[in-house]
Design a protein around this motif. Structure first.
Motif, PDB file in Angstrom:
ATOM      1  N   ILE A 185       1.042  -1.351   0.215  1.00 35.71           N
ATOM      2  CA  ILE A 185      -0.003   0.101  -0.576  1.00 35.71           C
ATOM      3  C   ILE A 185       0.787   0.683  -0.003  1.00 35.71           C
ATOM      4  O   ILE A 185       1.931   1.470   0.816  1.00 35.71           O
ATOM      5  CB  ILE A 185      -0.899   0.177   1.369  1.00 35.71           C
ATOM      6  N   LYS A 215      -3.899  -2.755  -8.597  1.00 33.64           N
ATOM      7  CA  LYS A 215      -4.200  -1.242  -7.931  1.00 33.64           C
ATOM      8  C   LYS A 215      -5.763  -0.761  -8.020  1.00 33.64           C
ATOM      9  O   LYS A 215      -5.735  -0.138  -6.933  1.00 33.64           O
ATOM     10  CB  LYS A 215      -2.917  -0.404  -8.493  1.00 33.64           C
ATOM     11  N   ASP A 260      -8.184  -2.857  -6.896  1.00 31.03           N
ATOM     12  CA  ASP A 260      -8.913  -3.275  -6.235  1.00 31.03           C
ATOM     13  C   ASP A 260      -8.568  -3.385  -5.092  1.00 31.03           C
ATOM     14  O   ASP A 260      -8.447  -3.856  -3.733  1.00 31.03           O
ATOM     15  CB  ASP A 260      -8.557  -4.560  -6.859  1.00 31.03           C
ATOM     16  N   GLU A 261      -7.845  -2.064  -4.469  1.00 29.29           N
ATOM     17  CA  GLU A 261      -6.756  -1.561  -2.970  1.00 29.29           C
ATOM     18  C   GLU A 261      -8.203  -1.086  -2.778  1.00 29.29           C
ATOM     19  O   GLU A 261      -8.133  -1.234  -0.980  1.00 29.29           O
ATOM     20  CB  GLU A 261      -6.555  -0.095  -3.231  1.00 29.29           C
ATOM     21  N   GLU A 262      -9.460  -0.307  -2.744  1.00 27.59           N
ATOM     22  CA  GLU A 262     -10.448  -0.800  -1.957  1.00 27.59           C
ATOM     23  C   GLU A 262     -11.427  -2.027  -1.621  1.00 27.59           C
ATOM     24  O   GLU A 262     -11.701  -1.344  -0.523  1.00 27.59           O
ATOM     25  CB  GLU A 262     -11.621   0.264  -2.770  1.00 27.59           C
ATOM     26  N   PHE A 263     -11.583  -2.455  -2.388  1.00 23.28           N
ATOM     27  CA  PHE A 263     -11.877  -3.788  -2.378  1.00 23.28           C
ATOM     28  C   PHE A 263     -11.484  -4.629  -1.175  1.00 23.28           C
ATOM     29  O   PHE A 263     -11.563  -5.499  -0.148  1.00 23.28           O
ATOM     30  CB  PHE A 263     -12.460  -4.731  -3.785  1.00 23.28           C
ATOM     31  N   LEU A 287      -9.157  -3.902   1.049  1.00 25.08           N
ATOM     32  CA  LEU A 287      -9.085  -2.866   2.580  1.00 25.08           C
ATOM     33  C   LEU A 287     -10.269  -2.620   2.934  1.00 25.08           C
ATOM     34  O   LEU A 287     -10.190  -2.304   4.309  1.00 25.08           O
ATOM     35  CB  LEU A 287      -8.458  -1.422   2.253  1.00 25.08           C
ATOM     36  N   LYS A 288     -11.947  -2.440   2.314  1.00 27.80           N
ATOM     37  CA  LYS A 288     -13.089  -2.618   2.935  1.00 27.80           C
ATOM     38  C   LYS A 288     -14.125  -3.666   2.742  1.00 27.80           C
ATOM     39  O   LYS A 288     -15.108  -3.544   2.811  1.00 27.80           O
ATOM     40  CB  LYS A 288     -13.233  -1.290   2.821  1.00 27.80           C
ATOM     41  N   GLY A 289     -13.737  -4.332   1.459  1.00 23.90           N
ATOM     42  CA  GLY A 289     -14.870  -5.052   1.270  1.00 23.90           C
ATOM     43  C   GLY A 289     -14.750  -6.560   1.227  1.00 23.90           C
ATOM     44  O   GLY A 289     -14.334  -6.596   2.449  1.00 23.90           O
ATOM     45  N   THR A 349      -7.743   4.535   6.521  1.00 22.68           N
ATOM     46  CA  THR A 349      -8.321   3.583   5.258  1.00 22.68           C
ATOM     47  C   THR A 349      -8.977   2.043   5.261  1.00 22.68           C
ATOM     48  O   THR A 349      -8.629   1.592   4.109  1.00 22.68           O
ATOM     49  CB  THR A 349      -7.217   3.999   4.457  1.00 22.68           C
ATOM     50  N   CYS A 350      -8.122   1.289   6.436  1.00 17.12           N
ATOM     51  CA  CYS A 350      -8.548   0.029   5.917  1.00 17.12           C
ATOM     52  C   CYS A 350      -9.690  -0.437   7.557  1.00 17.12           C
ATOM     53  O   CYS A 350      -9.556  -0.457   8.476  1.00 17.12           O
ATOM     54  CB  CYS A 350      -7.104  -0.766   5.912  1.00 17.12           C
ATOM     55  N   ASN A 351     -10.526  -1.879   6.789  1.00 18.49           N
ATOM     56  CA  ASN A 351     -11.601  -1.762   8.225  1.00 18.49           C
ATOM     57  C   ASN A 351     -10.583  -3.461   8.694  1.00 18.49           C
ATOM     58  O   ASN A 351     -10.790  -4.404   7.792  1.00 18.49           O
ATOM     59  CB  ASN A 351     -13.218  -2.410   7.131  1.00 18.49           C
TER      60      ASN A 351
END
Length: 552
Positions: free
Chosen positions: A479, A500, A502-505, A507-509, A529-531
């Motif tokens: 990251i 890159k 898919d980072e949101e997925f 981190l949080k998906g 930024t990470c769940n």
């Protein structure tokens, strides 16, 4: 029939044997001593690994997605080595080690034909005992193979236009086309561009004397095209001209825009070549800027033109990477050999300014080689001056230093000093042998004793973490910085494909497998930024996190 002097033949065989043994001893052992370096070494090795994983040797991939930047020839060599030695650092660097030996032998054979066995030997050992060429043959980057093919193509075309015709007058143009085709299959069309620029300038200087006829030009184009179609042709058949358009678009982007933050000032390559090619960058100065021509002045002229063509071409490009100017090392070594051989033949002493220059730069290199391990072992000396938290934290890695590593640099200074003393006393042969072989020995030992320890500070913790996840059904992703190490060292499978975008997925998906993240310590915003990311550990300049699977 020409009578061969048996003494000359024995001397030639002795030189050739020494060159081959030198290449084997200096280039092959301990190739896997240190991890591959991000980006280029790992990038290329990963493309070769993915060829093996997918069984698709025609398509170049990174993260099992099309990689438009490079053609496949070098990756074929690496994949072949990996089939023999396993997927590891040794295999990734093995092709360049072999081409290093081949290059030294080629220089000897060309130099022997050009002037004498002695000249060929000097040319070969000057390349062996110069910093950047020596290091490149122990690396996993493309350029040593790429440069070799370009050089051979230029040489064979020169043989044709200089009137050195074989029984079949079309052999040399065919070979020139063949090798520039292989260069294009190795790194792209820039090899052909360098070839064309060099000969265009050469023919301007010679007023287009001996310009090849139409049949020879067509034969050159034919062999070039046949070789290129081995890959480009199949790509066009499979994907249409869209494939060729994507490839050429990326090549144009490299030339016109500073890709991947590699924008540097105009003088960048001049500094790289002059400093990095010690000692030949100094020895060659009387030839490069002087008017010392010999009986075969046309080939020397061509080597000068090749040098300046590459330097100017890659100085005006907006993307400047250190190895882009590496083709200059070959003509540079040739010109250094011209000067050294001239001194030996005339029993002359190397000029005092050159000797002072060699000793001064040798002292600088020796100081740097000695200072680096000392400072690494006493990092409290520089910690107060480091403003980058990542750099400061990286020094906290536990690395064992014996305290004797600095002696390598100190002893190298005395070796340079002794070589300069020989040269000053007109013992040129002994002086250059001592200078080039002491440089090669210094680099060999330094790469073995110091570089692996330095690498532990820079990328060692991250790579060790990736290796610990090899074979596990997990996501692994850096990251905040770009890397290829997570693919190669975690042995990423062909599926699932993520990157890159898919980072949101990740981190949080709702991920179905655990995700591991590598974050530099200066990334202060990651926790927000990470769940549900849990910090596993911090080592050096990196923090390592785990996010458990949400859906099973």
């Amino acid at each position: 029939m020409e009578v061969v002097n048996p003494i000359t033949k024995r001397q030639s065989n002795l030189y050739l044997t020494i060159i081959i043994l030198s290449g084997i001893v200096f280039f092959i052992p301990f190739l896997g001593r240190v991890h591959l370096f991000d980006w280029d070494e790992i990038n290329f090795a990963e493309s070769a690994r993915e060829m093996i994983v997918t069984g698709n040797y025609h398509r170049v991939q990174i993260n099992f997605q099309p990689f438009w930047e490079k053609p496949p020839f070098f990756f074929w060599l690496q994949a072949g080595a990996m089939k023999l030695f396993g997927v590891n650092e040794f295999a990734a660097r093995f092709p360049n080690a072999i081409f290093g030996i081949i290059t030294l032998v080629t220089f000897f054979l060309i130099g022997k034909k050009y002037r004498s066995p002695r000249f060929g030997f000097i040319w070969a050992i000057s390349y062996l005992g110069t910093f950047l060429p020596h290091l490149y043959f122990k690396s996993g980057i493309i350029d040593p193979v790429f440069n070799y093919f370009i050089f051979l193509s230029i040489y064979f075309m020169y043989l044709d236009i200089s009137g050195q015709v074989l029984r079949h007058k079309f052999v040399y143009p065919s070979l020139a086309g063949l090798f520039i085709g292989l260069a294009t299959l190795t790194k792209g069309p820039v090899g052909l561009l360098v070839f064309l620029i060099s000969f265009f300038v050469y023919f301007i200087f010679t007023r287009f004397r001996n310009f090849p006829g139409l049949k020879k030009i067509l034969l050159f184009i034919l062999f070039f095209t046949i070789v290129c179609l081995l890959w480009f042709g199949q790509g066009i058949v499979d994907n249409g001209f869209w494939f060729l358009k994507e490839f050429l678009s990326y090549q144009a982007e490299l030339f016109l825009q500073p890709v991947a933050s590699h924008g540097e000032p105009f003088y960048y390559h001049f500094a790289v070549v002059f400093i990095g090619c010690f000692p030949i960058s100094i020895i060659t100065l009387p030839i490069l800027f002087g008017k010392r021509f010999d009986a075969n002045k046309d080939f020397l002229r061509l080597m000068k033109i090749l040098f300046w063509s590459v330097m100017i071409l890659f100085s005006i490009t907006t993307t400047k990477i250190v190895h882009y100017s590496s083709l200059t090392y070959m003509p540079l070594a040739f010109m250094a050999a011209c000067y050294i051989d001239l001194l030996i033949a005339r029993h002359q002493k190397m000029t005092t300014p050159l000797l002072v220059f060699i000793m001064s730069m040798g002292a600088v290199f020796s100081f740097l080689l000695a200072a680096l391990p000392y400072v690494a072992n006493h990092h409290e000396l520089i910690l107060p001056h480091l403003k980058d938290p990542f750099a400061a934290a990286s020094l906290n890695v536990n690395v064992h230093w014996s305290g004797f590593e600095s002696l390598i640099g100190i002893l190298y200074f005395f070796a340079v000093l002794l070589a300069v003393t020989f040269l000053y006393k007109k013992q040129t042969w002994r002086g250059i042998l001592f200078l080039f072989y002491s440089t090669a020995i210094c680099l060999f030992i330094y790469l073995l004793a110091v570089v692996p320890k330095i690498e532990k500070y820079s990328q060692g913790p991250a790579i060790s973490f990736y290796e610990s996840l090899k074979g596990k059904d997990v996501y692994v992703w850096p990251i905040g910085f770009k890397s290829y190490a997570q693919y190669f060292y975690a042995d990423k499978p062909a599926t699932p494909v993520y990157g890159k975008a898919d980072e949101e997925f990740l981190l949080k998906g709702n991920i179905t497998r655990s995700a591991y993240f590598v974050v530099k310590v200066n990334n202060a915003n990651f926790d927000s930024t990470c769940n549900n990311c849990a910090l596993i550990k911090q080592e050096g300049g990196f923090k390592f996190y785990k996010r458990e699977a949400v859906l099973k």
